[in-house]
Design a protein around this motif. Structure first.
Motif, PDB file in Angstrom:
ATOM      1  N   UNK A   1       0.598  -1.239  -0.262  1.00  0.00           N
ATOM      2  CA  UNK A   1      -0.239   0.078  -0.130  1.00  0.00           C
ATOM      3  C   UNK A   1       1.058   1.401  -0.133  1.00  0.00           C
ATOM      4  N   UNK A   2       0.705   3.040  -0.850  1.00  0.00           N
ATOM      5  CA  UNK A   2       1.031   3.712  -0.858  1.00  0.00           C
ATOM      6  C   UNK A   2       0.471   4.378   0.930  1.00  0.00           C
ATOM      7  N   UNK A   3       1.119   5.458   1.163  1.00  0.00           N
ATOM      8  CA  UNK A   3       1.170   6.407   2.406  1.00  0.00           C
ATOM      9  C   UNK A   3       1.765   7.688   2.301  1.00  0.00           C
ATOM     10  N   UNK A   4       1.019   7.857   3.114  1.00  0.00           N
ATOM     11  CA  UNK A   4       2.120   9.430   3.286  1.00  0.00           C
ATOM     12  C   UNK A   4       3.412   9.554   4.634  1.00  0.00           C
ATOM     13  N   UNK A   5       4.049   9.637   4.352  1.00  0.00           N
ATOM     14  CA  UNK A   5       5.958   9.641   6.127  1.00  0.00           C
ATOM     15  C   UNK A   5       5.103  11.465   5.914  1.00  0.00           C
ATOM     16  N   UNK A   6       4.808  12.399   5.959  1.00  0.00           N
ATOM     17  CA  UNK A   6       5.022  14.087   6.422  1.00  0.00           C
ATOM     18  C   UNK A   6       4.609  14.130   5.235  1.00  0.00           C
ATOM     19  N   UNK A   7       6.165  14.675   4.059  1.00  0.00           N
ATOM     20  CA  UNK A   7       5.294  15.273   2.988  1.00  0.00           C
ATOM     21  C   UNK A   7       6.004  14.467   2.163  1.00  0.00           C
ATOM     22  N   UNK A   8       6.250  13.194   1.914  1.00  0.00           N
ATOM     23  CA  UNK A   8       7.171  11.836   2.243  1.00  0.00           C
ATOM     24  C   UNK A   8       6.144  11.296   1.182  1.00  0.00           C
ATOM     25  N   UNK A   9       6.670  10.088   0.073  1.00  0.00           N
ATOM     26  CA  UNK A   9       6.041   9.315  -0.241  1.00  0.00           C
ATOM     27  C   UNK A   9       6.432   7.766   0.448  1.00  0.00           C
ATOM     28  N   UNK A  10       6.032   7.158   1.108  1.00  0.00           N
ATOM     29  CA  UNK A  10       5.676   6.026   1.682  1.00  0.00           C
ATOM     30  C   UNK A  10       5.017   4.912   1.375  1.00  0.00           C
ATOM     31  N   UNK A  11       5.558   3.976   0.862  1.00  0.00           N
ATOM     32  CA  UNK A  11       4.668   2.064   0.764  1.00  0.00           C
ATOM     33  C   UNK A  11       5.263   1.117   1.718  1.00  0.00           C
ATOM     34  N   UNK A  12       4.633   0.710   1.954  1.00  0.00           N
ATOM     35  CA  UNK A  12       4.883  -0.679   2.844  1.00  0.00           C
ATOM     36  C   UNK A  12       4.690  -1.901   1.735  1.00  0.00           C
ATOM     37  N   UNK A  13       4.949  -2.794   2.731  1.00  0.00           N
ATOM     38  CA  UNK A  13       5.777  -4.062   1.681  1.00  0.00           C
ATOM     39  C   UNK A  13       4.757  -5.164   2.674  1.00  0.00           C
TER      40      UNK A  13
END
Lengths: 457, 387
Positions: free
Chosen positions: B174-186
């Motif tokens: 899934x995709x998410x956000x970490x502050x201004x960053x993109x974050x993916x979870x594996x």
């Protein structure tokens, strides 16, 4: 009427066809051979006049019975000799006869595709004069030819002794029989061999005694080192004995083989699940005890499912036919089916004991020198395969194939695939089932570009 | 575990691997996450055509950038990937094809392809293996072919040597956000984050783009490839048939080892769910007929293997390349419609340039994802760096 197709006219395919024809079901029997009978009961070419006893020895009665059944059956079924099943998908079998391609739609298909030799490369193994055990036997059975004037048989498994004895009986000179299996393994397995099939176990022991009494050296626990040549032909063989000494033998031909491997490509192409068999270290199609594969409408019988020999093939052929009958809503004689299951279980115990007596010597994978060719079709050495597995990071077999070309040639890994897996596993320090298996890709065997679809012909 | 870098690339095909390589050359830190192994899908199973010939003029600057890189592979990635400059021959079965081939040549005359139109006499002299049925051809002397199975992995290893962190068999859940960053979870519980996200997952990118509110009409199909047993190396150029008829549209190349690789004449079913594509036996048999028509000597060979893989196609036959029309910091390079192999290194260089500098001299405006009119995403772009 349902469409039923059987692939392979060996012991399994013939018994399956017979069982279905008895119920007056239409059967199409596709076979690569010119004459039915398969490999172990391979028929000699027309015009040859050797007796059953001289060709098949103790199995002459079984061979004759199978051939007679087939001869009676031929006219009642749609028999297609000289026909390669080159692909299978979505309940259609794709065949080629000569240069004509045909599509065979089916409701049920019994894959009785048999087996080929399982080989382990050794320095010099591609020299003219080196044959597989199966090829050495075919030369004798079909053409009444020996592969050489002084032959060494090397490898392991029951076929090693059987072919050596057949050569001796035919008057050929056998220089030695060299078995990689340690004697201790045989001793450990002997009680199980004797209890599961006493008659056959004793016949096997008698083969070894016959060789010894003919003065032929029979050694166990050896390690193959090299097949020597004079630049053209085989001149000798070097091995390490069980006591660790380097021995040399003069010979002009070598018969090489380490058991057999099932021809699983059609099952794989059809999408049947395969699972790893620890005993043989082979990937085998998953079946239920009647031969049903994981894909509906597909059944497996004979050595193409698991290597258990001709008697087991006849039983599994009948069982697969019963399974087809049951799935098509026909009655099945339950008492006969139960008797076949009992016999099959006994033969399965024998198969496991044989594998214990003559283990597949996977430990040789580490002994193959870097310069030795593993994939002879593409001329790829063990060193190149190891480079792909380590430096290029291909710790999985299909990846190693993509990088090194091992298994990409005419045989499509049928001969090099099992040892290539052992080499990758040994090199990467992984269990062999952890490196996977070569995925099947059509065609099952090389298909002429001159091939034309029947409807277009 | 959490990893952070300047750029996070999802998808390790040729586009992703080459982007990682050129981003590292520009000094940006790179994480590359690949579902399976580098170059295993469309990048690894295609025909291996390193061809400018036949591409539209609008794509020629991108193609020329790739062309430059292909000739420098040994210096760049440490191996030549079996790159062989043999030329490309586009053949027509009708004399009337000459006009269309000549029109094409004039449409790309400023791009240095060096095309020659060959009549029957010239074909007899220079390409005698080609059937008499071929009436006219266009020859592109600088086109080439290479081995797709080893090319993307070579870029991947070279990127790793430059410091890119590559995670194979890592499944993005899934995709998410970490502050201004993109974050993916594996799937195995790891997290990867970056201010810039580049999606280069071929056929699988469609579903990901949809999560950012951008839908593309991506069709998933498989090429129909085959290879013969080897014969002596004699057939130098890559040959492709210029025709409107799909069944005649085949192409072939001989590799130095002697095998003839071929494909075309239709596409087969492919699935992003099973990650498999199959070869239709009917297409294989038609290819045999077409190969015999094109190079009669091939009728004496045998087929030893067929294969396919998961490719993605767009209705206007153009890829998606550039920044998201909806989400700042999100970039795409996918949907190369079965002709991305030659472009690959150029795509990598261009995406790296675009991400590092905010601009590129290569005209990629026709490839914007916004052309499908789906820029009304959940996240709106506040600053557009594309021009």
């Amino acid at each position: 009427m349902p469409d039923i197709v059987i692939i392979g006219a060996g012991p399994a395919g013939i018994r399956a066809a017979e069982t279905l024809a008895e119920q007056r079901l239409p059967v199409t029997l596709v076979d690569e051979g010119e004459r039915g009978g398969g490999q172990i009961y391979r028929r000699q070419p027309a015009g040859f006049r050797r007796s059953y006893a001289s060709l098949y020895g103790s199995e002459a009665g079984k061979a004759k019975a199978l051939h007679d059944t087939f001869d009676r059956l031929k006219a009642r079924i749609d028999y297609r000799p000289n026909t390669l099943a080159w692909n299978i998908a979505d309940n259609v079998l794709h065949t080629v006869t000569g240069a004509v391609a045909r599509r065979l739609r089916f409701d049920a298909a019994i894959l009785a595709t048999g087996a080929t030799d399982r080989l382990i490369p050794v320095d010099g193994w591609t020299t003219p004069g080196v044959y597989s055990l199966g090829a050495a036997q075919i030369a004798l059975k079909a053409q009444a030819c020996a592969i050489g004037g002084a032959v060494v048989f090397m490898g392991t498994g029951p076929l090693l002794y059987l072919v050596a004895c057949q050569y001796v009986k035919a008057g050929a000179r056998v220089a030695a029989v060299l078995d990689t299996s340690p004697l201790s393994a045989r001793h450990q397995a002997l009680p199980r061999l004797l209890t599961s099939r006493p008659g056959l176990a004793l016949r096997g022991l008698r083969l070894i005694l016959q060789l010894r009494s003919a003065g032929i050296p029979v050694e166990t626990g050896i390690t193959p080192l090299a097949i020597a040549n004079d630049g053209a032909n085989v001149t000798g063989l070097r091995y390490r004995s069980s006591s660790g000494e380097i021995e040399e033998l003069a010979c002009d031909a070598v018969g090489l083989g380490y058991h057999l491997r099932p021809e699983t490509q059609l099952a794989d192409l059809a999408g049947c699940a395969l699972s790893f068999d620890e005993t043989s270290r082979l990937w085998l199609p998953k079946t239920d005890p009647d031969g049903r594969a994981s894909v509906a409408g597909l059944y497996l019988a004979g050595d193409g499912a698991r290597i258990a020999g001709a008697d087991a093939a006849e039983i599994s052929g009948r069982l697969a036919a019963y399974a087809v009958l049951a799935d098509l809503g026909h009655g099945v004689p339950e008492s006969k089916r139960r008797a076949l299951h009992r016999a099959a279980r006994r033969l399965e115990r024998f198969r496991l004991a044989l594998a214990q007596a003559f283990p597949w010597p996977h430990w040789l994978a580490g002994e193959i020198a870097d310069e030795v060719l593993v994939c002879r079709c593409e001329k790829i050495s063990a060193g190149e395969l190891r480079h792909a597995a380590t430096t290029l990071g291909a710790a999985e077999l299909n990846r190693a194939k993509a990088f090194s070309r091992v298994g990409m040639g005419r045989c499509q890994g049928r001969y090099c695939g099992t040892i290539a897996a052992e080499i990758v596993a040994a090199t990467c320090g992984r269990p062999v089932d952890g490196v996977g298996r070569l995925r099947g890709q059509a065609p099952v065997k090389p298909l002429p570009l001159a091939t034309t679809a029947e409807e277009a012909a | 575990m959490s990893e952070k870098a300047d750029v996070l690339i999802i998808g390790g095909g040729l586009m992703g691997a080459a982007s990682a390589f050129f981003l590292r050359q520009r000094g940006l830190s790179v994480l590359l996450v690949e579902h399976d192994r580098i170059g295993q899908q469309a990048s690894g199973v295609n025909f291996g055509n390193v061809r400018r010939h036949g591409r539209p003029a609008e794509q020629m600057e991108l193609s020329n950038r790739a062309h430059e890189i292909w000739t420098k592979l040994p210096a760049l990635v440490g191996e030549d990937c079996e790159f062989l400059r043999t030329g490309h021959l586009r053949v027509g079965y009708h004399e009337a094809d000459e006009e269309a081939l000549a029109d094409y040549a004039s449409s790309v005359r400023d791009f240095g392809l060096g095309l020659e139109i060959l009549g029957r006499k010239a074909l007899n002299e220079r390409f005698s293996q080609v059937s008499e049925k071929v009436k006219v051809a266009s020859f592109s002397p600088y086109c080439a072919h290479a081995n797709p199975r080893i090319t993307a992995p070579a870029f991947g290893r070279a990127a790793a040597r430059l410091g890119a962190k590559i995670f194979e068999q890592t499944i993005c859940e899934s995709f998410g956000r970490a502050g201004a960053d993109f974050e993916i979870h594996t799937r195995d519980g790891r997290r990867f984050q970056a201010a810039t996200l580049l999606l280069t997952c071929g056929a699988w990118t469609g579903a990901m783009a949809a999560q950012f509110g951008e839908t593309v009409p991506l069709a998933v199909r498989g090429p129909q490839m085959g290879v013969t047993e080897p014969m002596p190396y004699a057939l130098k150029p890559v040959i492709g048939v210029f025709t409107e008829k799909l069944e005649q549209m085949i192409y072939l190349r001989q590799i130095k080892r002697g095998n003839v690789v071929f494909g075309g004449g239709g596409r087969g079913p492919a699935s992003t769910a099973t990650r498999r594509a199959s070869v239709d036996p009917t297409i294989t048999l038609n290819q045999f007929r077409q190969l015999r028509e094109l190079v009669p000597a091939l009728g004496r060979l045998r087929l030893i293997r067929v294969w396919s893989g998961v490719e993605s196609y767009l209705p206007d036959d153009r890829p998606v390349m550039g920044e998201s029309a909806a989400v700042p910091g999100l970039f795409y390079a996918f949907g190369f419609c079965g002709h991305g192999f030659q472009l690959g290194p150029g795509v990598g260089a261009t995406m790296a340039e675009l991400i590092a500098t905010g601009r590129t001299s290569i005209p990629i405006a026709p490839y914007t994802i916004g052309r499908f009119g789906s820029g009304q995403g959940t996240e709106r772009s506040s600053s557009r760096r594309l021009h």
